[in-house]
Scaffold this active site. Structure first.
Site, mmCIF file in Angstrom:
data_model
loop_
_atom_site.group_PDB
_atom_site.id
_atom_site.type_symbol
_atom_site.label_atom_id
_atom_site.label_comp_id
_atom_site.label_asym_id
_atom_site.label_seq_id
_atom_site.Cartn_x
_atom_site.Cartn_y
_atom_site.Cartn_z
ATOM 1 N N GLU A 56 0.877 -1.173 -0.145
ATOM 2 C CA GLU A 56 -0.126 0.185 -0.114
ATOM 3 C C GLU A 56 0.876 1.374 0.183
ATOM 4 O OE1 GLU A 56 -2.744 0.114 3.351
ATOM 5 O OE2 GLU A 56 -3.509 2.149 2.485
ATOM 6 N N ARG A 64 4.824 -13.469 9.784
ATOM 7 C CA ARG A 64 5.545 -11.925 9.496
ATOM 8 C C ARG A 64 6.989 -12.029 9.904
ATOM 9 N NH1 ARG A 64 2.051 -7.530 9.275
ATOM 10 N NH2 ARG A 64 3.700 -6.178 10.207
ATOM 11 N N LYS A 79 3.880 0.287 9.749
ATOM 12 C CA LYS A 79 4.147 1.602 9.128
ATOM 13 C C LYS A 79 3.569 2.651 9.672
ATOM 14 C CE LYS A 79 2.665 0.025 5.085
ATOM 15 N NZ LYS A 79 2.254 0.002 3.598
HETATM 16 P P1 ATP Z 1 1.922 -2.266 7.993
HETATM 17 O O1 ATP Z 1 1.037 -3.275 8.997
HETATM 18 O O2 ATP Z 1 3.230 -2.076 8.418
HETATM 19 O O3 ATP Z 1 1.155 -1.068 7.481
HETATM 20 P P2 ATP Z 1 1.138 -3.600 5.748
HETATM 21 O O4 ATP Z 1 0.957 -5.107 5.541
HETATM 22 O O5 ATP Z 1 -0.200 -3.193 5.777
HETATM 23 O O6 ATP Z 1 1.998 -3.390 6.833
HETATM 24 P P3 ATP Z 1 1.444 -3.585 3.002
HETATM 25 O O7 ATP Z 1 2.074 -2.467 2.270
HETATM 26 O O8 ATP Z 1 0.188 -3.545 2.794
HETATM 27 O O9 ATP Z 1 1.971 -3.051 4.540
HETATM 28 O O10 ATP Z 1 2.094 -4.818 2.879
HETATM 29 C C1 ATP Z 1 2.701 -5.289 1.494
HETATM 30 C C2 ATP Z 1 3.324 -6.630 1.656
HETATM 31 O O11 ATP Z 1 3.877 -6.825 2.596
HETATM 32 C C3 ATP Z 1 1.552 -7.573 2.413
HETATM 33 O O12 ATP Z 1 1.503 -8.702 1.413
HETATM 34 C C4 ATP Z 1 2.250 -7.871 3.759
HETATM 35 O O13 ATP Z 1 1.550 -9.110 4.147
HETATM 36 C C5 ATP Z 1 3.917 -8.032 3.578
HETATM 37 N N1 ATP Z 1 4.245 -7.563 5.058
HETATM 38 C C6 ATP Z 1 4.172 -6.331 5.647
HETATM 39 N N2 ATP Z 1 4.920 -6.416 6.524
HETATM 40 C C7 ATP Z 1 5.432 -7.607 6.896
HETATM 41 C C8 ATP Z 1 6.444 -8.195 7.758
HETATM 42 N N3 ATP Z 1 6.767 -7.769 8.952
HETATM 43 N N4 ATP Z 1 6.666 -9.598 7.412
HETATM 44 C C9 ATP Z 1 6.271 -9.995 6.396
HETATM 45 N N5 ATP Z 1 5.697 -9.547 5.427
HETATM 46 C C10 ATP Z 1 5.038 -8.209 5.529
HETATM 47 MG MG MG Z 2 -1.666 -3.744 4.029
#
Ligand code: ATP
Ligand code: MG
Length: 581
Positions: free
Chosen positions: A60, A287, A297
């Protein structure tokens, strides 16, 4: 099995001959034995997706990528590569409030740096808004979606809870015509934000809360970074994600464990739509979490907004741009991700393990330099007036091909304040009156005295040198217990070194109080101005990493000349932790 970083992974022996094929390790063959790769192999064996493998990485654009994303990126892209498939980059841009093209550009840049350049146009969930809308009308026509006029508190209360049944909304049984009319007017922007939503009509008694008539669209009169003012309604993650996967032909949609409970909804939406062939399937993995690190984030954005750090690329940030500025090689991050692998159990890895991959890389590649971070003057009293020696030093003992450099040695030098003690404690082997030590690559010197200032602290140290010991060794072979780094006072250039503690002092930030910010170390930056560097450091390219002898690896700031960030220290903390365990 845990292998220490640096242990080569043996290629498997040939099944028929038992011989190890050295090339096997490099071949683009899936080597991993994790559950995701097993699943793909099984799908390929069964002919599901006709052997096709397509993944996607769906960030995102509401922040920059962090170390957690690196795990998802390496999994998504490497899996596709290993199985001869493709991995799409798709921006999951369904929320106009927080998203920005600056993040889109930054994510593309970070991906390329990490080793996954996107050479096609990136994809955007917002490109599918029209298709998603058409499918939403289809669900309405089939009685599977309805416009709910309740406010968000009412909707939330009506969904019940675990062990608490949901209650049907009073708007659940609207006619198809009324739903269609209202939904079209929602799209046209006729209604206020929060006044209505579109919900899937599934089952308010479903044991899985995600299935209790989830929201599909919300009204938002916000400008979107790509679609501008074209839309007044925006799809939720659940309604956009699986459908985007299906539109693109994704086969294996990999996401983190917290989406486990969303999987039935992911499947339900796809089952309702007129799709042909095998539809994508969602698979969850754990994760990546690291000790002393926060990867949400929202929290990282908070640190930036509050000025706790100096932007998203502050070298203490776990963002890819922060790690890059800190001097982490992209290859070390990729190897770390491959090493920890993927599993379905959440766990937190020690940050020292990541650092140990970084150190191991830098040990091979970083040139050695001398830098004095807390300088005190050393005068060689028997040095001939005006004489300058050029001593030859190896750039990298790990890589003889990296050559040598000449460094000026004179009778007035800078050494580390800590390398001298007037009253040495036991087992202190560095400089003290009467003691002989080696100045790296130059001469053996013996301390003859020192001056003190009004505060009683040493200000200048005096020594004599053995002219026969040029290169740092005496012809009679006598031994000294320490070797110290130095910089010629006449030749030194001044600069700044940034030393860092952990941004979060607790291993698990927030474990004690529930709020990670309680463990924030606001003194985690130790900026040392007035450092004295050997002249060659002025030629270090921006962003390059060198080893300051005895002090650690330091990265030249990409923008500010003569500012060096300590990447990691020299000692392998992870090996030490392993020994203790
Ligand atoms: P946040 O919770 O930090 O906002 P998010 O999952 O909403 O993270 P996205 O930009 O939507 O952030 O994530 C893109 C991809 O990265 C998704 O498929 C998510 O599952 C993966 N991802 C995000 N954080 C992690 C992590 N700590 N470990 C593994 N994969 C991750
Ligand atoms: Mg997300």
């Amino acid at each position: 099995m845990i292998r220490p970083p640096g242990t080569p992974v043996d290629p498997p022996p040939d099944r028929h001959t038992g011989r190890v094929d050295e090339r096997a390790a490099d071949a683009a063959e899936p080597q991993g034995a994790d559950f995701v790769r097993e699943l793909v192999r099984r799908d390929n064996a069964d002919g599901t997706y006709s052997g096709r493998v397509q993944t996607r990485f769906p960030p995102e654009p509401n922040g920059y990528l962090h170390i957690g994303h690196a795990k998802a990126i390496t999994l998504d892209f490497e899996l596709a590569r290993e199985f001869g498939g493709i991995c799409n980059l798709r921006f999951d841009d369904t929320n106009p409030d927080t998203e920005d093209t600056a993040f889109v550009d930054g994510i593309l840049e970070d991906l390329a740096w990490l080793g996954y350049p996107i050479d096609t146009e990136p994809l955007y969930a917002s490109d599918y808004f029209e298709q998603l809308y058409t499918w939403a009308e289809l669900l309405i026509e089939r009685g599977l979606a309805y416009v709910d006029d309740s406010d968000s508190e009412t909707i939330s209360a009506g969904r019940g809870g675990y062990g608490k049944p949901g209650v049907d909304s009073e708007w659940r049984d609207r006619s198809v015509e009324e739903n269609l009319d209202l939904f079209r007017r929602m799209r046209a922007g006729e209604f206020a934000e929060g006044s209505r939503v579109l919900r899937a009509r599934i089952d308010m008694q479903h044991e899985n809360m995600q299935m209790r008539d989830p929201v599909m669209y919300r009204i938002r009169h916000e400008r979107h970074h790509r679609t501008g003012d074209a839309w007044h309604i925006y799809p939720t993650y659940d309604w956009a994600h699986g459908q985007s996967d299906a539109i693109e032909g994704v086969t294996h949609s990999l996401c983190t464990l917290e989406f486990d409970s969303h999987r039935p909804l992911y499947d339900w939406y796809l089952e309702q739509l007129p799709l042909s062939g095998d539809t994508p399937r969602q698979t969850e993995f754990a994760r990546l979490e690291l000790t002393h690190t926060v990867t949400s984030k929202r929290r990282l954005a908070g640190l930036v907004a509050d000025g706790v750090v100096d932007g998203w690329d502050d070298p203490r940030m776990p963002t890819l741009r922060g790690l890059r500025r800190r001097g982490y090689p992209a290859a070390a991050i990729r190897e770390f991700c491959a090493f920890i692998g993927v599993s379905r159990t959440n766990s937190r890895h020690q940050i020292e393990l990541l650092e140990s991959f970084v150190r191991q890389h830098l040990n091979r590649t970083a040139q050695r330099r001398m830098a004095v971070l807390d300088p005190i003057r050393l005068v060689i009293t028997d040095w001939p007036e005006g004489r300058v020696d050029e001593v030859e030093l190896t750039n990298n003992p790990e890589d003889p091909a990296d050559g040598t450099r000449r460094v000026a040695f004179t009778g007035e030098l800078w050494i580390e304040r800590d390398d001298f003690r007037a009253d040495p404690p036991p087992k202190y082997f560095r400089l003290t009156p009467g003691r002989e030590v080696r100045l790296r690559g130059a001469y053996l010197i013996t301390c003859t005295g020192f001056d003190v200032g009004s505060d009683g602290e040493p200000t200048v140290i005096y020594a004599t040198h053995d002219p026969e010991s040029r290169g740092g060794n005496a012809p009679d072979g006598r031994k000294v217990k320490s070797t110290m780094h130095w910089v010629s006072a006449d030749h030194a250039i001044e600069g700044t070194a940034a030393l860092y503690e952990r941004l979060f002092s607790a291993e698990v930030p927030g474990e004690a109080t529930g709020d990670p910010m309680d463990d924030l170390d606001r003194t985690s930056l130790d900026l040392r101005t007035g450092c004295r560097f050997e002249p060659a450091l002025a030629d270090t390219p921006p962003g390059a990493v060198v080893q300051f002898e005895r002090l650690g690896y330091f990265a030249h700031d990409p923008r500010e000349p003569m500012l060096f960030h300590r990447t990691v220290g020299l000692r392998d903390e992870w090996a030490r932790l392993q020994q203790r365990a």
